[in-house]
Design a protein around this motif. Structure first.
Motif, PDB file in Angstrom:
ATOM      1  N   GLU A 130       0.828  -1.202   0.000  1.00  0.00           N
ATOM      2  CA  GLU A 130       0.000   0.000   0.000  1.00  0.00           C
ATOM      3  C   GLU A 130       0.863   1.254   0.000  1.00  0.00           C
ATOM      4  OE1 GLU A 130      -3.144   0.223  -0.369  1.00  0.00           O
ATOM      5  OE2 GLU A 130      -3.575  -1.913  -0.331  1.00  0.00           O
ATOM      6  N   PRO A 131       0.504   2.241  -0.793  1.00  0.00           N
ATOM      7  CA  PRO A 131      -0.628   2.241  -1.756  1.00  0.00           C
ATOM      8  C   PRO A 131      -0.251   1.507  -3.049  1.00  0.00           C
ATOM      9  CG  PRO A 131       0.451   4.358  -1.759  1.00  0.00           C
ATOM     10  CD  PRO A 131       1.183   3.550  -0.746  1.00  0.00           C
ATOM     11  N   ARG A 132      -0.981   0.523  -3.445  1.00  0.00           N
ATOM     12  CA  ARG A 132      -0.660  -0.308  -4.597  1.00  0.00           C
ATOM     13  C   ARG A 132      -0.960   0.449  -5.903  1.00  0.00           C
ATOM     14  NH1 ARG A 132      -0.226  -5.762  -3.101  1.00  0.00           N
ATOM     15  NH2 ARG A 132      -0.860  -6.187  -0.927  1.00  0.00           N
ATOM     16  N   GLY A 133      -0.162   0.058  -6.934  1.00  0.00           N
ATOM     17  CA  GLY A 133      -0.426   0.554  -8.293  1.00  0.00           C
ATOM     18  C   GLY A 133       0.089   1.935  -8.582  1.00  0.00           C
ATOM     19  N   VAL A 134       0.847   2.540  -7.675  1.00  0.00           N
ATOM     20  CA  VAL A 134       1.365   3.883  -7.948  1.00  0.00           C
ATOM     21  C   VAL A 134       2.510   3.811  -8.965  1.00  0.00           C
ATOM     22  CG1 VAL A 134       2.431   5.913  -6.907  1.00  0.00           C
ATOM     23  CG2 VAL A 134       0.654   4.670  -5.659  1.00  0.00           C
ATOM     24  N   PHE A 135       3.340   2.777  -8.852  1.00  0.00           N
ATOM     25  CA  PHE A 135       4.481   2.598  -9.780  1.00  0.00           C
ATOM     26  C   PHE A 135       4.358   1.241 -10.480  1.00  0.00           C
ATOM     27  CE2 PHE A 135       5.951   5.152  -6.160  1.00  0.00           C
ATOM     28  CZ  PHE A 135       6.330   6.310  -6.816  1.00  0.00           C
ATOM     29  N   SER A 136       4.931   1.209 -11.724  1.00  0.00           N
ATOM     30  CA  SER A 136       4.998  -0.055 -12.493  1.00  0.00           C
ATOM     31  C   SER A 136       6.265  -0.036 -13.362  1.00  0.00           C
ATOM     32  CB  SER A 136       3.749  -0.227 -13.353  1.00  0.00           C
ATOM     33  OG  SER A 136       3.645   0.813 -14.322  1.00  0.00           O
ATOM     34  N   ILE A 137       6.641  -1.223 -13.889  1.00  0.00           N
ATOM     35  CA  ILE A 137       7.852  -1.355 -14.712  1.00  0.00           C
ATOM     36  C   ILE A 137       7.550  -2.244 -15.909  1.00  0.00           C
ATOM     37  CG2 ILE A 137       8.723  -3.328 -13.359  1.00  0.00           C
ATOM     38  CD1 ILE A 137      11.537  -2.227 -13.844  1.00  0.00           C
ATOM     39  N   ASP A 138       8.104  -1.868 -17.038  1.00  0.00           N
ATOM     40  CA  ASP A 138       8.024  -2.723 -18.232  1.00  0.00           C
ATOM     41  C   ASP A 138       9.070  -3.818 -18.068  1.00  0.00           C
ATOM     42  OD1 ASP A 138       8.381  -3.898 -20.809  1.00  0.00           O
ATOM     43  OD2 ASP A 138       7.406  -2.134 -21.695  1.00  0.00           O
TER      44      ASP A 138
END
Length: 785
Positions: free
Chosen positions: A90-98
């Motif tokens: 938490e907080p989930r989904g704020v960052f992502s990676i290819d």
């Protein structure tokens, strides 16, 4: 050095590239965090990636933050991943990676006030899932923006300050907060006063928010409360703002003196009345109502030398209430001019102006009314001798009328005279007795008699005065002392024994009693030759023999005198028995018989008396035998004769009777001795002589008449006791008596038959058969067969 230079240039380029990327002016740079730099020194296992900064509230989403890359495998053969808060926490989904290219994206708007930085972990794996590189840290810092207004801790701040406070006096403090980064200008706050009216009396410190006075002129009586509008701004006063209120109350000080509303007040008071209010004195004070600075205190300065007036303060209105505390007298003074002053309970400020009306005059007119008469001496105490004859003057209990300007007439009468002993002259108040007062009156308390006299005037409406007349009844010496005891015994030898102790009693109270004077009667001079009297104390004397005299009873006469004025004296007889005494001074046994019968009796007379007694016994013996044989039959006849009486005198227990007043149901003759009943009907003859009496030749008093009703029994008993006490035919109380005289018989019979036999065969129980059914069982057991 080439490697170090290249590393430095790379980091600088990366930093510049990220900053430009925030603004959207460049593409993200590619980082090789796992690349090892060729160097002759220590070999680093991984690159230390500096924090990546991104502004909060970024709206162009998704936004590429950075691209990471491993050089161990060609492009497309490495799988990238990240973990940490904002990804899989938490907080989930704020960052992502290819996972194939290694680009890290921002997918949501950030709020620095919630989270100011994120720490992620980056991983590089081959297609088979094996670790190509060691995990490395990736830190993302959220850059603050001025997106929060400052907030006051209170909507309204309050403060208090004394009126007239000097400049620079602290009043209160305003406080505010800002949620932005305190290390930036976004949270740099500045305070100011937007509005406070005119003139400008307060200031606020722009950094601390403290509010203080800036000039003189604070007057609560002019403005009691000030309302200030406060402002706080961030960015050092150039950013966002917020407002609040400050209410400043001026505390009162005694800077205004009280003053009367008028210079003179007029009032009227009634005479002879106290504890009443006459009027009110109005004052005004500009200080805070209800405070000690406002409360007035009144003082009578002149015109009341006797303290007949008083002024108290009404706590609600602050008025002075004038009252009469001592009764006024119209005849003495019909008008009063008072000078009254007023001030506060607390001292006045030194700089305060003096009042214009700090003093006033009060004119009080006294109104004349009818007053009650006044006794000149109340209570009146006087004295009177006991037994005063009717018409004896007691006192003049008069009163005066205080209303000298009104012609009135007074009259007197009794209100309380429980013995109706006194007579009062209605016109003059002259008091005299109208009968003799009994010394045993229950209304005599410690020798004082109390009466209440009233004095009444004839005004309209009339008034009455009450006077108490206390009369002390003086003791009069009207009783002579009495000798006690009136008889006694002495040893025939003067040197033995302590003599006879004589005392005296007197019914009169001191000083008409002791000391008593004992004297042998002057009428019998020969007494002084054989006897002597010596005074022991005020109430006792010793009687002694001067020389040995004949044993027996001697009759003396003593003269007793008290110490009253005038003294009372009485000549009283004294019976003294002279006896033989032992070594201890007490009469020897047998001497009492001598005292009783030997005095004045010759031997021949004694022989004649003894012969007469023997002859009398011989004559009465046959009579006694006849009576004894007839006793049994007489008892039987008596029981049978009384059978009807027993039955007739049994009362029904369900009849309550008439109480003590009902005496008709009882026969008083049942309480009398049968011999007394017989004595009433027996012929009068010569009564028997008692040999135990000192005057054996004297006749006893004749029998007294028996009472005719139950109410006379108490008087009958008391008369008998008095007759026994005054009977001179009985011996003195301390002489030895001969108890051989048992009277003239008893209806109870003798008790000697109780032990006359060991069985019941000699007893006759046949009479039980005539006693009714209740005794039938006893008749069967003991009666004849």
């Amino acid at each position: 050095m080439d490697a170090v230079l290249l590393l430095t240039l790379g980091l600088l380029a990366q930093s510049l590239g990220l900053s430009l990327g925030v603004l959207g002016l460049r593409r993200p740079r590619t980082l090789f965090p796992w690349r090892r730099a060729p160097t002759l020194g220590r070999v680093r296992r991984a690159w230390v990636i500096p924090p990546i900064s991104v502004s909060e509230n970024h709206k162009r989403l998704p936004y590429t933050l950075v691209q990471i890359k491993s050089d161990k495998q060609p492009l497309g053969s490495v799988i990238y991943s990240i973990q940490g808060p904002g990804v899989d926490e938490e907080p989930r989904g704020v960052f992502s990676i290819d996972k194939f290219t290694g680009k890290v994206f921002l997918n949501a708007m950030l709020d620095r006030e919630k989270t100011d930085r994120f720490r992620l972990r980056a991983f590089a794996l081959d297609l088979g899932g094996s670790t190509l590189e060691e995990p490395t840290d990736l830190e993302i810092v959220v850059v603050d923006q001025n997106d929060n207004r400052p907030v006051f801790r209170q909507e309204v701040f309050t403060g208090r300050v004394l009126e007239g406070a000097v400049p620079g006096t602290y009043v209160t403090r305003a406080e505010a907060t800002d949620a932005d980064d305190p290390e930036t200008d976004n949270a740099a706050l500045r305070y100011s006063i937007l509005e406070q009216g005119s003139p400008q009396l307060f200031s606020i410190d722009e950094h601390t928010g403290e509010i203080r006075t800036v000039q003189v002129g604070l007057d609560r009586e002019v403005v009691a409360e000030y309302n200030l509008t406060l402002q706080v701004a961030d960015m050092s006063g150039d950013g966002l703002t917020a407002t609040a209120s400050a209410i400043i109350t001026l505390e009162d000080v005694n800077d205004n003196a009280p003053g009367f509303t008028r210079d003179e007040f007029f009032m009227e008071a009634t005479e002879a009345i106290s504890g009443v209010d006459v009027g009110r004195l109005e004052v005004e004070d500009r200080d805070l109502p209800g405070s000690p600075n406002w409360a007035a205190k009144f003082t009578i300065l002149e015109g009341d030398p006797d303290g007949q007036f008083a002024i108290r303060t009404d706590p609600k209105t602050n008025e002075g209430v004038l009252s009469v505390v001592k009764p006024l007298d119209y005849e003495s003074c019909d008008h009063y001019d008072l000078k009254v002053g007023v001030q506060n309970e607390v001292p006045l400020q030194a700089a305060a102006p003096r009042p214009e009306r700090g003093q006033a005059r009060v004119s009080v007119q006294v109104r004349d009314v009818n007053e009650a008469p006044v006794f000149q001496e109340n209570p009146l105490r006087t004295s009177l001798a006991e037994g005063a004859a009717p018409g004896t003057p007691v006192a003049t209990f008069s009163a005066r009328d205080p209303d000298t300007e009104q012609l009135q007439r007074l009259s007197y009468f009794k209100d309380y005279d429980p013995e109706d002993w006194l007579q009062v002259d209605g016109a003059t108040g002259w008091v005299q007795t109208q009968r003799v007062l009994s010394p045993a009156s229950p209304f005599l308390k410690d020798g004082w008699y109390r009466a209440i006299i009233l004095a009444h005037d004839d005004a309209s409406p009339p008034c009455t005065a009450t006077g108490t007349l206390s009369i002390e009844i003086l003791e009069v010496n009207d009783h002579a002392p009495e000798l006690s005891p009136s008889s006694g015994s002495l040893c025939s030898e003067p040197d033995r024994g302590s003599g006879l102790l004589l005392g005296a009693m007197d019914e009169d109270l001191p000083p008409h009693g002791a000391p008593f004077h004992f004297q042998l009667s002057p009428r019998v001079p020969e007494l002084a030759r054989n006897w002597s009297l010596s005074q022991i104390n005020m109430s006792h004397a010793h009687l002694r023999l001067r020389h040995q005299v004949q044993e027996g009873l001697h009759h003396l006469s003593l003269l007793l005198r008290d110490s009253g004025q005038p003294p009372q004296q009485r000549e009283q007889p004294l019976n003294v028995t002279v006896c033989r005494c032992g070594q201890d001074g007490t009469c020897l046994p047998g001497a009492s018989a001598l005292r009783a019968g030997a005095a004045g009796i010759s031997l021949g007379a004694l022989v004649i008396m003894l012969a007469s007694i023997v002859l009398l016994l011989l004559l009465t013996l046959p009579v006694a035998l006849v009576v004894r044989f007839r006793q049994q039959s007489w008892d039987k006849g008596l029981l049978q004769g009384l059978q009807d009486d027993l039955r007739d005198n049994i009362l029904n227990y369900d009849e309550q009777g008439g109480g003590e007043e009902d005496q008709d149901a009882y026969d008083i003759s049942q309480l009398r001795h049968p011999t007394e009943l017989a004595a009433l009907t027996a012929p009068l003859g010569r009564p028997p002589l008692r040999r135990d009496a000192p005057f054996g030749r004297a006749r006893p008093p004749p029998p007294r008449a028996l009472p005719t009703s139950p109410a006379d029994i108490a008087d009958f008993i008391n008369d008998g006791l008095e007759a026994a006490d005054s009977d001179l035919s009985v011996p003195p109380y301390d002489t030895a008596l001969i108890y051989d005289y048992e009277g003239d018989g008893s209806v109870a019979g003798t008790l000697s038959s109780i032990l006359s036999s060991l069985g019941d065969e000699d007893q006759d129980y046949s009479c039980l058969q005539h006693w009714g059914p209740r005794f039938a069982r006893l008749a069967d057991l003991y009666g004849p067969p």
